[in-house]
Design an enzyme around this catalytic site. Sequence first.
Site, mmCIF file in Angstrom:
data_model
loop_
_atom_site.group_PDB
_atom_site.id
_atom_site.type_symbol
_atom_site.label_atom_id
_atom_site.label_comp_id
_atom_site.label_asym_id
_atom_site.label_seq_id
_atom_site.Cartn_x
_atom_site.Cartn_y
_atom_site.Cartn_z
ATOM 1 N N LYS A 81 10.023 -16.785 12.265
ATOM 2 C CA LYS A 81 10.124 -16.040 11.012
ATOM 3 C C LYS A 81 11.362 -15.160 11.081
ATOM 4 O O LYS A 81 12.153 -15.077 10.140
ATOM 5 C CB LYS A 81 8.866 -15.199 10.826
ATOM 6 C CG LYS A 81 8.807 -14.473 9.508
ATOM 7 C CD LYS A 81 7.470 -13.751 9.343
ATOM 8 C CE LYS A 81 7.425 -12.942 8.057
ATOM 9 N NZ LYS A 81 6.261 -12.056 8.007
ATOM 10 N N GLU B 49 6.488 -13.102 13.354
ATOM 11 C CA GLU B 49 5.044 -13.124 13.120
ATOM 12 C C GLU B 49 4.446 -14.526 13.032
ATOM 13 O O GLU B 49 3.245 -14.666 12.837
ATOM 14 C CB GLU B 49 4.718 -12.302 11.861
ATOM 15 C CG GLU B 49 4.974 -10.825 12.093
ATOM 16 C CD GLU B 49 4.835 -9.980 10.824
ATOM 17 O OE1 GLU B 49 4.944 -10.546 9.731
ATOM 18 O OE2 GLU B 49 4.625 -8.760 10.962
ATOM 19 N N ASP C 194 9.406 -1.030 9.977
ATOM 20 C CA ASP C 194 10.617 -1.029 9.171
ATOM 21 C C ASP C 194 11.178 0.381 9.055
ATOM 22 O O ASP C 194 12.388 0.592 9.065
ATOM 23 C CB ASP C 194 10.333 -1.496 7.736
ATOM 24 C CG ASP C 194 9.437 -2.712 7.624
ATOM 25 O OD1 ASP C 194 8.706 -2.998 8.572
ATOM 26 O OD2 ASP C 194 9.473 -3.349 6.563
ATOM 27 N N GLN D 69 0.802 -1.230 0.000
ATOM 28 C CA GLN D 69 0.000 0.000 0.000
ATOM 29 C C GLN D 69 0.838 1.286 0.000
ATOM 30 O O GLN D 69 0.306 2.352 0.254
ATOM 31 C CB GLN D 69 -0.958 -0.018 1.209
ATOM 32 C CG GLN D 69 -1.765 -1.330 1.256
ATOM 33 C CD GLN D 69 -2.527 -1.512 2.557
ATOM 34 O OE1 GLN D 69 -2.114 -2.278 3.412
ATOM 35 N NE2 GLN D 69 -3.624 -0.810 2.695
#
Lengths: 772, 772
Positions: B594, B479, B338, B332
């Site tokens: 992850k 996550e 980040d 998006q």
Amino acid sequence: MQLQNNLQTKTGWEIIETTFNADQLSTTGSNFMIGNGYLGYRGTPAEWTAEQFVACIVSDTYDAAVDGWRELCNAPNGLFTALSINGESLSLFAGQTHAYQRTLDMQHGLYQRTQKWESPSGKQIEVEVEKFASLDNVHLLVMRYAFRPVRAARVELITGIDGKVWELNGQHFKSYQCFVQDELIGVETITREQNIQLDVVEGLEIAGATPRTTERVQSSDRSMRQMVFDLEAGQQVALQKVVAVYTSNDGPTPRKRAEADVQNALKAGHALLKEVHQKCWANIWQTTDVKIAGHLEDQTITRFNLYQNLIATPRHAELPIGARGLSCQVYQGAAFWDQELFNLPVFLYTDPHIARSILKYRYNTLDGARKKAQRLGYYGAFYAWTSGKTGEELFPDHFFTDVLSGRKVRNHFNDWQIHISPDIVYAVWQYYNATGDWDFVTDYGAEILFEVAQFLVSHVYFKKDRGRFEFIRLLGPDEYHENVDNNAFTNYMAQFALEKALVVEARMQRDAPEKREALLARLGLDATDIQNWQEAADLIYLPQPDSRTRLLEQFDGYFNLEDATPEDLRQRLVHPDEYWGWPNGVAVETQVLKQADVLQLFAVLDNFPADVMRANFDYYEPRTEHGSSLSPSVHSQIASRIGYSKMAYAYFKQGATIDLYNASKKVNSGGSFLGGIHTAACGGTWLMLVQGFAGFSLGEGGVINFSPALPENWDGLAFRLSVRGNGLAVNLTRENLILKAEESNATPLTIKAHGQTVSLEPGETQILPQAA
Amino acid sequence: MQLQNNLQTKTGWEIIETTFNADQLSTTGSNFMIGNGYLGYRGTPAEWTAEQFVACIVSDTYDAAVDGWRELCNAPNGLFTALSINGESLSLFAGQTHAYQRTLDMQHGLYQRTQKWESPSGKQIEVEVEKFASLDNVHLLVMRYAFRPVRAARVELITGIDGKVWELNGQHFKSYQCFVQDELIGVETITREQNIQLDVVEGLEIAGATPRTTERVQSSDRSMRQMVFDLEAGQQVALQKVVAVYTSNDGPTPRKRAEADVQNALKAGHALLKEVHQKCWANIWQTTDVKIAGHLEDQTITRFNLYQNLIATPRHAELPIGARGLSCQVYQGAAFWDQELFNLPVFLYTDPHIARSILKYRYNTLDGARKKAQRLGYYGAFYAWTSGKTGEELFPDHFFTDVLSGRKVRNHFNDWQIHISPDIVYAVWQYYNATGDWDFVTDYGAEILFEVAQFLVSHVYFKKDRGRFEFIRLLGPDEYHENVDNNAFTNYMAQFALEKALVVEARMQRDAPEKREALLARLGLDATDIQNWQEAADLIYLPQPDSRTRLLEQFDGYFNLEDATPEDLRQRLVHPDEYWGWPNGVAVETQVLKQADVLQLFAVLDNFPADVMRANFDYYEPRTEHGSSLSPSVHSQIASRIGYSKMAYAYFKQGATIDLYNASKKVNSGGSFLGGIHTAACGGTWLMLVQGFAGFSLGEGGVINFSPALPENWDGLAFRLSVRGNGLAVNLTRENLILKAEESNATPLTIKAHGQTVSLEPGETQILPQAA
């Protein structure tokens, strides 16, 4: 009269099947079962074996056939009996059956079968079987098996002990030893995990003919007698079989005890055994029967549920009531919260020593609950979701299978469904209120209450900015919504439990200071702990009805979920066997419920105003899928209370016929068998009748309340209650509420009904007219 | 030299592709892109259209083409140019291409392409293209498109504005209006949801020939000029295209401004435009370049990542850095954590006003964060997981699709991943420490800090019996494990944030009492609130390293999960595209990560002892799947710190080549396109170089620390840092650490390295020999 599901009744005391339906083997095997709380013997013909779900489930024999799954064992089948006529084996699946009838006589605890069989080649033989699981000596199974060829014939008979029984999750017996003792035969087995010794001994008497030959046939898991009779036309042979089952849990030398029981039983003879057995049943029914006037079907349905609840319940020892009773191995023969909230009330008010025994079982398993709490990072007593002998958690981490991935799902019944602990406290308190048994409280109940209070304090979080305690990450009775906060049912029950712990602690300080002192010392509790209970009890968040809508939110954020109906969700299934709940089932993000927590809350804590109950019933009921057999009875009770008479009756019918009319789901998501008798629905039937239609409740001071709402198509409802040692016969007619205090009562009874309060002296009868 | 993935470099300043690979359209389109933080123009040939992923992403144009999914818009493509020779269309997909070269000149911010094309019928034409997104005027795209037939030929040219651009999630423009103004053509569009007006204006000059015919061709979404040239053999025609892009977000009359810019640019001419543009790039590289001696490939890789981070970052306004920059619509065009932890540090120490601008953006979006907090039942500022223009949450409740059921999964990135808020506080504090900009703190930072402190206090629970605050139901950077408690990274960051709020509050009381007073009044805060921060800061549970193993548990109960490796889990997949995480992915019940939260914690809060870092690296690293592009750079940094030099280098290579060598996952679970430039990995490259290999950190007092660990195969590493307004050139060789303070510095710098502390006067150079 004809009932549904291929059943009939004559007097309302029996169910009769006159056509054999091979599609319903598992259901009818459960429905026609006999039992006595020590063992449950399924209502299967004597000729059947494992393939037809033959089982004799023995209480207290928790053992793991596969690692991590402990369940009750199935004893070798001592009643096995098969015959063949001129080489053709009698069967319900071959040849032709005439005059078939299978009857469960609930009044006398008897199973009966008659059958006239015509073999494929035209031979005819009549069979008549009657059996019972003795209520007098719970180790005994007694059977009379009679047969008569229509024309002269050679009849071969095989009877003995068959080890090939229905095992749901693998073979429990690591050893299987056949033995012969005098005229008796037996098998002795040892279970795989727990090394329980289980002995089955069989004795046999034959009347009406002498066998031409008799042989003993033994294989690794069968011990049989094989006989050949040459019979005249119409010559009847009657076998009298007596089987005793004992395990090493019952005491030393189970084999010897079984042998002795069988010898004695053979001496006593069938007639006497049956007479004593029936007397026991008569005593039970005297306190427990609920009579419905003017509706034979509902009378039968009612007795079926009472009967099943009675035979599921151990009377001989402090043991749990299985969620499927002793009807099969489903749910491991273990207790859930069903036991305290659904099975126990009937005993509380009919046979309180059984209620005491059930609660004593919870006391005995406190160590298991402590272990569970500790393992999960809490302290105090976190009772097992699935509780067997020791109270350690039997429920596996992974129960359902995701049918789409074939992967086991991590369900959180065992670690998030914490209401089980306060539910047990609730039952202890109900017991105390119903019996006044303060000694039980000080000796056992207090320890349960204090340890549960400790657990709740170790679980609860304080939300400083809101100035309240909250319960986080819960699973309420509505199991479709896991991982929720402040589940109304849980929070209220927790608050109840903490309050009662405080009440008991305070009373003991006054009435039993030494016991109190000793108990607190033993549990390592001091004033700080009690202060913690108080603080939590005062500040637990209790969701309140909305001032405008009167709705009580089931858990934080429930009303923000998608509004949908069960029907909507059914359309979304990509596989018919999908589980609807956690983690990704169709109901999770919607308001669709498995069962309604808020109504369940009203059912137990009945201090909510009628408009609140009505608003919430109106809201939650259409959103409820009734995926649990516990759900209809709760709906019926609340519907009765709020004047929704038709709905109360409809839910009664639904809840009370789950088993009888074969309406339950037989497999779960992933395909595991889930059949058997839904004992909570059986207990729930009594609740619907007595707490629902008769509107009975017992106030804290021992005041008996009635608020009747008799179904339109009934003429009356009658039952007996026992309250604090006093008996009360209740007879509700369309016109009156007739109350009769028993002669033997020690004190007068205070009763409120129709806005009146009456006092009933021992022996006195009062007739209260129904309100207009 | 030859790089991997079909690339070459000459000087380390460029990547060159000499063979066209049609399988890598989406990757090379991203890698060869040009941009300037206002817009990103993908590195696609001018002849391409939507099918080849042509896009010109414009910052600040968040709009929903489909309900509930707001993202940046793609402007109509003003550089579209196609030609055909004797009726055959030049293409990379047909005929034969000779002398093909696509170059990204990162030093000068130029895209270049040369190609000699032979048509299917043997016609030959040479093409030379150069384009850039002006850094001087960020609204301008400039292109020179030259062609020359080998033999005399008729060449048809079509050039203009093509509305058929790559849309990931639907058409954003509800109206599309072509217009002509003098010699310029343009299109004006209005976006569907936000009614943003977007104008693209194109101007064209032609040199080398005069078209035989010129026509204007307009369709609903294309505005083109069509020309026919009759050319001699070798006759070159050069188009000079200038395109301006403006939106109504940039101010009033975007169309007029675009027209004016194009007019002015045409007047200035290509040479001057390019010269000014290159000067801007030269200035940026002067502060930002990192030089690697002795390894041309790593030099190129490094510059590629620096370049992509630079062009992804808005310089013209206070806007976020997208997780894919302006390379496409993935994620998006919005900021995640980040931005603060991976993209921002490079600016913090090279161009702090950009860091300030990014943080100012977070200040500007406080209202969005407040709204989110409120919506979820909290207060204060809960920053969006996915943050666009307003800071309201852009992340959808349902992101992944369960590939087995086809059903959308409720992921909890947006409501459980709370660390985003303290992460922003961390960045504010880093900015303050790196710049000493106290005014920023009192004007903007304090409000962020106070509101985040409020949010944390509204989220945290007090566990009375443990006497500590706990964070419940979290999702950490890893996550794969949602719904966890006391995630170490989150708890530590929250404690950091609360502490800094208290520090700032106290300092303001001393240094800026009126601002403090006004701020507290505006936020409605009083002494109780500040006391709540203090209490929480003091009593937040911070998981400690185990005394024996030195391990820090990632969250409560992590070590009890099944121990498995990523490889084990790969074997368990029933579908290759399954998501590994919540709710039922293969990693959920295992220790497979992850990305490693505990290492991430070490990367930001560097006060953990080396033995703790080593023990945790050894434990977590083999269990990490690196499913996030953020993971390798963290591993490399920690590996550098604990002396795992080879691993540090391997993770550098992995992290810095995710895009260049096309190593990233291109679709997510459910099949959504996830390509584009991983800007966090670009920022992470700088972290690996400067904080990892050079071991740079800035102490709280402004002391500069180095702890170098140069990769074995490098001769040196050089870069420039800006600390509190002073410049420092750092040159790390195999033998020495050479430090040069800039002449213009205002104060001496204090530097610690190799156990020494040195003070560096303005203009002074010191050579510190490497430790033996």
